[in-house]
Scaffold this motif. Sequence first.
Motif, PDB file in Angstrom:
ATOM      1  N   THR A  11       0.829  -1.213   0.000  1.00  0.00           N
ATOM      2  CA  THR A  11       0.000   0.000   0.000  1.00  0.00           C
ATOM      3  C   THR A  11       0.856   1.253   0.000  1.00  0.00           C
ATOM      4  N   ARG A  12       1.961   1.248   0.750  1.00  0.00           N
ATOM      5  CA  ARG A  12       2.839   2.428   0.777  1.00  0.00           C
ATOM      6  C   ARG A  12       3.528   2.628  -0.571  1.00  0.00           C
ATOM      7  N   ASP A  43       0.997   4.177  -2.992  1.00  0.00           N
ATOM      8  CA  ASP A  43       0.778   5.578  -2.626  1.00  0.00           C
ATOM      9  C   ASP A  43       1.932   6.455  -3.103  1.00  0.00           C
ATOM     10  N   SER A  87       1.858   9.033  -6.443  1.00  0.00           N
ATOM     11  CA  SER A  87       2.050  10.454  -6.145  1.00  0.00           C
ATOM     12  C   SER A  87       3.159  11.062  -6.996  1.00  0.00           C
ATOM     13  N   ILE A 123      -6.041   4.505  -3.281  1.00  0.00           N
ATOM     14  CA  ILE A 123      -4.721   4.984  -2.851  1.00  0.00           C
ATOM     15  C   ILE A 123      -3.759   5.172  -4.022  1.00  0.00           C
ATOM     16  N   PRO A 127       3.552   9.504   1.668  1.00  0.00           N
ATOM     17  CA  PRO A 127       2.277   8.929   1.222  1.00  0.00           C
ATOM     18  C   PRO A 127       1.131   9.864   1.608  1.00  0.00           C
ATOM     19  N   ARG A 138      -2.153   9.216   1.352  1.00  0.00           N
ATOM     20  CA  ARG A 138      -3.433   8.561   1.661  1.00  0.00           C
ATOM     21  C   ARG A 138      -3.283   7.560   2.810  1.00  0.00           C
TER      22      ARG A 138
END
Length: 264
Positions: free
Chosen positions: A95-96, A99, A103, A124, A225, A227
């Motif tokens: 997830t990181r 993100d 970005s 995300i 990150p 989100r």
Amino acid sequence: MAGTVVTSTAEFPVGTPLLAHGYRIGTGQDGGFAEYAKVPSDWLVPLTHLSTQQAMAIGTAGFTAAMSVLAIEEAGIRPGVGPIVVTGASGGMGTRSIDMLSSLGYEVVASTGKEDTHELLKKIGATKTIGRLPAPGNGKFRPLSPSAWSGAVDTVGGKTLAHVLSSLSYGGVVAASGNAGGIELPTTVLPFILRGISLKGIDSVMMSIIDRRALWRRIESDLLPSRLSLTTAEIDISNVAEALESVQSGTHVGRAVVRVKGGF
């Protein structure tokens, strides 16, 4: 772990917010499940823009994700040249990574076996979500598969990593840091010598403190990150065992930040 200095004989004055991870923390000495910890100053990273709660929401998983992003950048892979696949996408590092990469403008494909997380992963930053790699019923392993990814962040290892390597585009790179799918790597030299790809091993444990602090400065800026709240849960210290069971069973999503007595 993250907190503020209460007493010090070194460079950080009382009240300084800090984080610490890697080295011998949690293995050679007690980890962060306590109100107080005594840590060598050359293991510590001062926080300048992040709260201690944010730092732990990012944590080792987010730091390893940042190292993976650096590996992709250092290979010369820029946004727009092709998709980056992230395996084990619903976990803390996955997830990181999504993100951070999204970005920065990368097209990110999230690979996960948890179908109920697909919408979350799109929220995300994932451009597209797919199932586990290789797909079930994909047949016999192919040393070279059709080019699909300009780069990859792999948190799984095993057959998944082998498949990703075989389907990288020319000059692609895989930043590999996990072995949930096993430690064996059933692949061949063909993608390396015919497509000029590279496999970059990612280890956050023993990185020098100078480089560690420098990367955290970047995490506090363009790699932050945006989100975190969507994939972060706060739990009490009394719920740690339950959270670890969900990690072991493969049902956990994102990160769990542990509140010890006194909070953040």
